[in-house]
Scaffold this active site. Structure first.
Site, PDB file in Angstrom:
ATOM      1  N   VAL A  18       0.854  -1.191   0.000  1.00 46.02           N
ATOM      2  CA  VAL A  18       0.000   0.000   0.000  1.00 46.02           C
ATOM      3  C   VAL A  18       0.888   1.238   0.000  1.00 46.02           C
ATOM      4  CG1 VAL A  18      -2.015  -1.044   1.096  1.00 46.02           C
ATOM      5  CG2 VAL A  18      -0.168  -0.167   2.526  1.00 46.02           C
ATOM      6  N   CYS A  73      18.732  17.820  18.882  1.00 47.83           N
ATOM      7  CA  CYS A  73      19.909  17.276  19.555  1.00 47.83           C
ATOM      8  C   CYS A  73      21.181  17.917  18.993  1.00 47.83           C
ATOM      9  CB  CYS A  73      19.912  15.754  19.445  1.00 47.83           C
ATOM     10  SG  CYS A  73      21.039  14.943  20.608  1.00 47.83           S
ATOM     11  N   GLU A 130      33.249  17.595  21.913  1.00 45.96           N
ATOM     12  CA  GLU A 130      33.104  16.288  21.268  1.00 45.96           C
ATOM     13  C   GLU A 130      33.951  16.225  20.007  1.00 45.96           C
ATOM     14  OE1 GLU A 130      29.678  13.306  19.385  1.00 45.96           O
ATOM     15  OE2 GLU A 130      29.116  15.315  20.060  1.00 45.96           O
ATOM     16  N   HIS A 136      14.614  14.910  21.735  1.00 42.29           N
ATOM     17  CA  HIS A 136      14.160  14.280  20.484  1.00 42.29           C
ATOM     18  C   HIS A 136      12.632  14.267  20.433  1.00 42.29           C
ATOM     19  CE1 HIS A 136      17.987  12.611  18.888  1.00 42.29           C
ATOM     20  NE2 HIS A 136      18.354  12.699  20.156  1.00 42.29           N
ATOM     21  N   GLU A 140      10.721  13.893  18.004  1.00 38.24           N
ATOM     22  CA  GLU A 140      10.172  12.950  17.019  1.00 38.24           C
ATOM     23  C   GLU A 140       9.650  11.673  17.662  1.00 38.24           C
ATOM     24  OE1 GLU A 140      14.719  12.072  16.917  1.00 38.24           O
ATOM     25  OE2 GLU A 140      13.357  13.741  17.360  1.00 38.24           O
TER      26      GLU A 140
END
Length: 545
Positions: free
Chosen positions: A241, A379, A403, A515, A517
């Site tokens: 689909v 993030c 980092e 986050h 999402e």
């Protein structure tokens, strides 16, 4: 409460969509008023997917309680209202780790530790614990029948089938029924062999869900029923689909939920799929289109950003526009510059780890800031926006995150050494901490600045969002950044960590350390994604004038 269990296996090939099928069935059962949960049993040796490459495994989905889990749990949460937790996903590695820890403690009283019964008992305990408190628990077994890695899980569910009985267990098997163009017909032999393999280890499927690019003819269903010893009404055709949100209705139309309810002797109402019908209608009837540039480093596998992709689509539904995602490799931005960012209605920079491609993300944030293009940072996407602003607006040349550059003269982003977790406990980390399971993880309260775009989006002064990161804004530079025009619109529960940033005099430049999402769903959307797509649509209309 007596929990019923539906065990979902897959055969013939991988990536058949067991997770979507399981979630769709769960959605129908939930629509009938049942309390449903879903579990995923992964056969790999990793303790969890937290340290696995996104280009191999796809995204890591973070639950409210901070578990790093398989991306299928994201599908589960998008299809049903039940929130997942660390009990909904476990791996072979986690099972072995726990069994070996017990062995070292002497819990087994000197017994020889074996796959049967020790490993299988541990698996069964977790399955039963995960299903507690629910009417139905759907358990998806990762991998494909015939894989050596899946055998302990398959043996465990075989045993549960015997121990719990037929009135509390049901086995659903997904297979592939391919269409051969040269022959002009679908072929059932792969399904027959897959069922034979499953039966050889003691599991007789009660339901066959047959995947294919077209509906399976009635005569072929009858053939599958005969050769696989499954009721004809339990042979379900699941054709391709154009939207996964059509699958609940497709399964419902073939009576799969009726079969389950009758098998388990459950009394419940008919399924009300009106919410899903509304989602499908919105999806099929947009009033426009926006193009969003997603600048990332794992774009060769879109599943690395699965929840972000879906959240953008959900926001499109709420804004009645279709969202086209243009995937842009951040290293391409480094090599070619702004030309690859032309023609966009908005830029989204998602999370990520490692130095590769980070300067391309910084350039994307700069392009959005300078061109009044809607920008949404998630993030690392927030961190690169802050680094860019520090370098080019706040006068901190060579500003960076530790980092990526431990010698930077302006470490505007640094390692979090201490924070408060979701239960109020103080967590501490340092440079030598393990990579796995040591990040700031799970749902955290965020205080929102009154009058900010964030507060307007959430319609309140706080929100709760899920985190997965080791680095945060360095508070030493907050005042200087604020003086240059940055707005710190979200702060942690103790107000010590920066959770959200915005820019003054910009139509929509919003970024969060969390986050969002992970909490977006097709039925409810998410306020930040909705705001971003609304801003992108408004930007497009301004450009057209």
């Amino acid at each position: 409460m007596t929990t019923r269990y539906i065990f979902v296996t897959g055969g013939v090939v991988s990536s058949l969509g067991k997770g979507i099928a399981a979630a769709s069935l769960a959605a129908i059962l939930e629509a009938r008023g049942l309390n449903v949960t879903i579990m995923k049993l992964d056969p790999y040796i990793n303790v969890d997917p937290g340290t696995m490459s996104p280009t191999q495994h796809g995204e890591v989905f973070v639950t409210e309680d901070g578990a790093e889990t398989d991306l299928d749990l994201g599908h589960y949460e998008r299809f049903i209202r039940t929130k997942m937790n660390r009990r909904n996903n476990f791996t072979t590695g986690r099972i072995y780790e726990e069994v070996l820890r017990k062995e070292r403690r002497g819990d087994y009283l000197g017994a020889t530790i074996q796959v049967i019964p020790h490993i299988t008992n541990a698996i069964k305990e977790k399955v039963l614990a995960g299903g507690e408190g629910h009417d139905v628990a759907i358990v998806e077994i990762g991998g494909t029948v015939g894989d050596i890695e899946s055998l302990p899980f398959l043996e465990s569910i075989r045993q549960l089938g015997v121990e719990l009985g037929r009135d509390r267990t049901l086995f659903m098997h997904l297979t592939l029924v391919p269409f051969l163009g040269a022959a002009g017909e679908v072929k059932t032999k792969p399904t027959q062999h897959s069922v034979k393999e499953l039966r050889s280890i003691g599991i007789a499927p009660d339901v066959l869900v047959c995947r294919g690019d077209r509906a399976i003819p009635a005569n072929e269903k009858a053939k599958i029923s005969l050769f696989c010893n499954v009721e004809e009404r339990a042979v379900i055709s699941l054709k391709d689909v154009d939207s996964i949100y059509k699958i609940p209705a497709l399964l419902r139309s073939q009576g799969l939920d009726d079969l389950v309810v009758k098998r388990f002797g459950l009394e419940c109402r008919e399924a009300d799929l009106s919410e899903w019908e509304n989602v499908i209608y919105q999806e099929a009837n947009p009033n426009g289109e926006v193009v969003i540039g997603m600048v990332g480093k794992y774009i060769e596998l879109p599943d690395a950003y699965k929840s972000v992709n879906e959240a953008l689509k959900h926001a499109g539904l709420k804004n009645r526009v279709s969202v086209t995602i243009k995937y842009i490799d951040s290293q391409t931005v480094e090599a070619k510059g702004e030309e690859v960012l032309q023609g966009l209605d908005g830029i989204l920079v998602p999370g990520g780890f490692g130095e590769r491609g980070v300067e391309g993300k910084i350039l994307a944030a700069k392009f959005a800031r300078e061109n009044n293009l809607p920008y949404f940072g998630i993030c690392l996407g927030m961190q690169v926006a802050l680094i860019e602003f520090a370098r080019n607006v706040a006068g901190m040349a060579d500003a960076h995150s530790t980092e990526f550059n431990k010698e930077t003269p302006f470490p505007v982003v640094g390692l979090i050494t201490e924070w408060i977790d979701e239960e109020g406990n103080v967590e501490q980390r340092h440079e030598a901490s393990d990579l796995g399971g040591t990040m700031r993880l799970g749902a955290q309260l965020c205080h929102l600045l009154e009058g900010s775009k964030a507060a307007q989006a959430y319609k309140g002064n706080s929100c709760v969002e899920r985190h997965r990161h080791r680095y945060e804004v360095n508070n030493k530079y907050r005042e200087r950044l604020e003086q240059a025009g940055m707005i710190f619109s979200g702060l942690s529960s103790d107000r010590k960590l920066v959770e959200m940033i915005e820019l003054k005099d910009h139509p929509w430049f919003v970024a969060g350390q969390f986050h969002p999402e992970f909490t977006s769903t097709p039925r409810d959307g998410h306020p930040l994604f909705e705001g971003f797509i609304a801003a992108a649509s408004a930007h497009q209309k301004r450009d057209l004038k």
